[in-house]
Write a protein that holds these residues in place. Sequence first.
Motif, PDB file in Angstrom:
ATOM      1  N   ALA A 140       0.206  18.546  -7.337  1.00  0.00           N
ATOM      2  CA  ALA A 140       0.612  18.862  -8.710  1.00  0.00           C
ATOM      3  C   ALA A 140       1.048  20.325  -8.832  1.00  0.00           C
ATOM      4  CB  ALA A 140      -0.536  18.564  -9.669  1.00  0.00           C
ATOM      5  N   VAL A 141       0.300  21.220  -8.199  1.00  0.00           N
ATOM      6  CA  VAL A 141       0.652  22.643  -8.233  1.00  0.00           C
ATOM      7  C   VAL A 141       1.969  22.878  -7.496  1.00  0.00           C
ATOM      8  CG1 VAL A 141      -0.041  24.950  -7.495  1.00  0.00           C
ATOM      9  CG2 VAL A 141      -1.739  23.400  -8.487  1.00  0.00           C
ATOM     10  N   LEU A 167      -6.172   6.467  -9.323  1.00  0.00           N
ATOM     11  CA  LEU A 167      -7.009   7.656  -9.472  1.00  0.00           C
ATOM     12  C   LEU A 167      -7.543   8.125  -8.120  1.00  0.00           C
ATOM     13  CD1 LEU A 167      -9.155   6.548 -12.546  1.00  0.00           C
ATOM     14  CD2 LEU A 167      -7.193   8.095 -12.563  1.00  0.00           C
ATOM     15  N   PRO A 168      -7.563   9.437  -7.874  1.00  0.00           N
ATOM     16  CA  PRO A 168      -8.233   9.962  -6.673  1.00  0.00           C
ATOM     17  C   PRO A 168      -9.747   9.925  -6.883  1.00  0.00           C
ATOM     18  CG  PRO A 168      -7.390  11.770  -7.987  1.00  0.00           C
ATOM     19  CD  PRO A 168      -6.931  10.510  -8.666  1.00  0.00           C
ATOM     20  N   VAL A 169     -10.461   9.460  -5.874  1.00  0.00           N
ATOM     21  CA  VAL A 169     -11.904   9.313  -5.996  1.00  0.00           C
ATOM     22  C   VAL A 169     -12.650  10.285  -5.089  1.00  0.00           C
ATOM     23  CG1 VAL A 169     -13.866   7.731  -5.727  1.00  0.00           C
ATOM     24  CG2 VAL A 169     -11.702   6.902  -6.676  1.00  0.00           C
ATOM     25  N   LEU A 227       0.825  -1.200   0.000  1.00  0.00           N
ATOM     26  CA  LEU A 227       0.000   0.000   0.000  1.00  0.00           C
ATOM     27  C   LEU A 227       0.860   1.251   0.000  1.00  0.00           C
ATOM     28  CD1 LEU A 227      -2.702   1.444   0.148  1.00  0.00           C
ATOM     29  CD2 LEU A 227      -2.674   1.098   2.632  1.00  0.00           C
ATOM     30  N   ARG A 228       1.843   1.301   0.885  1.00  0.00           N
ATOM     31  CA  ARG A 228       2.705   2.491   0.952  1.00  0.00           C
ATOM     32  C   ARG A 228       3.514   2.651  -0.334  1.00  0.00           C
ATOM     33  NH1 ARG A 228       3.464   5.364   5.558  1.00  0.00           N
ATOM     34  NH2 ARG A 228       2.545   4.579   7.493  1.00  0.00           N
ATOM     35  N   SER A 229       3.950   1.545  -0.905  1.00  0.00           N
ATOM     36  CA  SER A 229       4.689   1.620  -2.167  1.00  0.00           C
ATOM     37  C   SER A 229       3.805   2.162  -3.280  1.00  0.00           C
ATOM     38  CB  SER A 229       5.211   0.228  -2.535  1.00  0.00           C
ATOM     39  OG  SER A 229       5.827   0.252  -3.808  1.00  0.00           O
ATOM     40  N   GLU A 230       2.559   1.707  -3.312  1.00  0.00           N
ATOM     41  CA  GLU A 230       1.616   2.176  -4.338  1.00  0.00           C
ATOM     42  C   GLU A 230       1.350   3.679  -4.181  1.00  0.00           C
ATOM     43  OE1 GLU A 230      -1.172   0.583  -7.432  1.00  0.00           O
ATOM     44  OE2 GLU A 230       0.608  -0.161  -6.421  1.00  0.00           O
ATOM     45  N   LEU A 231       1.198   4.121  -2.936  1.00  0.00           N
ATOM     46  CA  LEU A 231       0.913   5.533  -2.687  1.00  0.00           C
ATOM     47  C   LEU A 231       2.132   6.407  -2.972  1.00  0.00           C
ATOM     48  CD1 LEU A 231      -1.221   5.199   0.564  1.00  0.00           C
ATOM     49  CD2 LEU A 231      -2.024   5.583  -1.774  1.00  0.00           C
ATOM     50  N   MET A 232       3.341   5.870  -2.690  1.00  0.00           N
ATOM     51  CA  MET A 232       4.553   6.619  -3.001  1.00  0.00           C
ATOM     52  C   MET A 232       4.713   6.763  -4.508  1.00  0.00           C
ATOM     53  SD  MET A 232       7.007   8.140  -1.377  1.00  0.00           S
ATOM     54  CE  MET A 232       7.537   9.427  -2.491  1.00  0.00           C
ATOM     55  N   TYR A 233       4.412   5.708  -5.224  1.00  0.00           N
ATOM     56  CA  TYR A 233       4.440   5.766  -6.689  1.00  0.00           C
ATOM     57  C   TYR A 233       3.448   6.813  -7.207  1.00  0.00           C
ATOM     58  CZ  TYR A 233       2.600   4.460 -11.283  1.00  0.00           C
ATOM     59  OH  TYR A 233       2.113   4.492 -12.566  1.00  0.00           O
ATOM     60  N   TYR A 234       2.239   6.777  -6.661  1.00  0.00           N
ATOM     61  CA  TYR A 234       1.215   7.734  -7.104  1.00  0.00           C
ATOM     62  C   TYR A 234       1.632   9.163  -6.784  1.00  0.00           C
ATOM     63  CZ  TYR A 234      -3.163  10.344  -7.221  1.00  0.00           C
ATOM     64  OH  TYR A 234      -4.120  11.289  -7.477  1.00  0.00           O
ATOM     65  N   LEU A 244       4.734  10.381  -6.543  1.00  0.00           N
ATOM     66  CA  LEU A 244       5.792  10.806  -7.465  1.00  0.00           C
ATOM     67  C   LEU A 244       5.236  11.091  -8.858  1.00  0.00           C
ATOM     68  CD1 LEU A 244       8.632   8.359  -6.389  1.00  0.00           C
ATOM     69  CD2 LEU A 244       8.653  10.843  -6.150  1.00  0.00           C
ATOM     70  N   VAL A 245       4.283  10.272  -9.294  1.00  0.00           N
ATOM     71  CA  VAL A 245       3.658  10.502 -10.594  1.00  0.00           C
ATOM     72  C   VAL A 245       2.871  11.811 -10.588  1.00  0.00           C
ATOM     73  CG1 VAL A 245       1.859   9.652 -12.147  1.00  0.00           C
ATOM     74  CG2 VAL A 245       3.573   8.077 -11.271  1.00  0.00           C
ATOM     75  N   THR A 246       2.229  12.103  -9.463  1.00  0.00           N
ATOM     76  CA  THR A 246       1.415  13.314  -9.368  1.00  0.00           C
ATOM     77  C   THR A 246       2.285  14.573  -9.289  1.00  0.00           C
ATOM     78  OG1 THR A 246      -0.330  12.088  -8.235  1.00  0.00           O
ATOM     79  CG2 THR A 246      -0.389  14.486  -8.059  1.00  0.00           C
ATOM     80  N   ILE A 247       3.321  14.534  -8.461  1.00  0.00           N
ATOM     81  CA  ILE A 247       4.151  15.734  -8.288  1.00  0.00           C
ATOM     82  C   ILE A 247       4.902  16.071  -9.567  1.00  0.00           C
ATOM     83  CG2 ILE A 247       6.273  14.619  -7.470  1.00  0.00           C
ATOM     84  CD1 ILE A 247       6.517  16.863  -5.423  1.00  0.00           C
ATOM     85  N   SER A 248       5.200  15.064 -10.380  1.00  0.00           N
ATOM     86  CA  SER A 248       5.864  15.315 -11.656  1.00  0.00           C
ATOM     87  C   SER A 248       4.870  15.566 -12.784  1.00  0.00           C
ATOM     88  CB  SER A 248       6.763  14.124 -12.020  1.00  0.00           C
ATOM     89  OG  SER A 248       6.001  12.939 -12.126  1.00  0.00           O
TER      90      SER A 248
END
Length: 244
Positions: A204-205, A190-192, A169-176, A178-182
Motif C-alpha cells: 500500500a505504501v 484479508l491478511p491474517v 488462487l493466483r487470480s484471487e491473489l492478483m485481485y487482492y 491490485l486492490v491493495t496497491i490502489s
Amino acid sequence: MDIAAKQPFPQWRFLQLTVAIVAWLLISPHIDSRFGGHIAMHVLLFDLLLVTIWANPQWRRFGRVVWALWGISLVASTLSILDATPQWRQLERTVDVALIAPVTIACIVGVLDFVFRAERPTVDGIFAMVVVYLLIAIVFAELYYLLIVWNHESLRLLQPVAEMQPRELRSELMYYSLVTISTVGYGDVLPVSPAARTIATVEAVAGQFYVAVVVATFVAMYTTHRLALRSGAAAVRKPTPTDD
C-alpha cells in the motif's frame, strides 16, 4: 539523441507490453489447464525481458544474469506443474516464486531507468509507467502466493485454499494485490498472518509512493519539456530589432 528513437517502433514497444499484461490478467483466470496458465505466465515474462533489454542496450552481463534466472524459474515452474517430484512440490513452487520476483524487479528497475534516462517524455514512456505499476502488483501477488504455499491461513480468501484450483488462487491473489496497491480495500480478502499484514502494508505504501513521487516526477518532466518547446517556439517567432 533521444533514446527511444534508437530503437525500432519506439511508440508501441511498451504499449504492446501493457496490452499483453492486461490480456494476461483477463485471460489467465479462465485457463483451466495448469500447463496453459504456466505457458501464459512465462510467455509474458519472456516478452517483458525482451522489451526491457531492448530498452536498455547497455545491459549486457546483467542481462545474461536475468535471462539465467528466468530460465531456472521456467524449469522449476515446469517441474511443479508436471508434479515430476511431488515430495519437492512446495520447494519447487518456492524456487519458482523466488526467481520470478527478482526477474520482475530487475525489469521494473530497467523500465524506470529507460523512462528517466530519456531526453524527453514519449508515448512509450507513458505506457512504461503503466507497465511498472502493474509489475509491482504482480511482484506482490507472487509474494502472497509464496505465503500461501507455506501457510494456507496467511490470508482469508473467499473460499478455503484447499478447494481452489491454482489458477483460481493466483487470480484471487492478483485481485487482492491490485486492490491493495490502489488502496481501495474492499475487505473481501484479508491478511491474517503477521507476514501477510506486513507485505500488504508495504505494498500500500509502495503504491502511494509510486503515484505521489515517481509518476509526479514523470509529469514534471513532461511539463518542463512542453514549456521548453513553447519558449523555444516563442523565441523563434519574436521579431529581432533591426538597425536603422
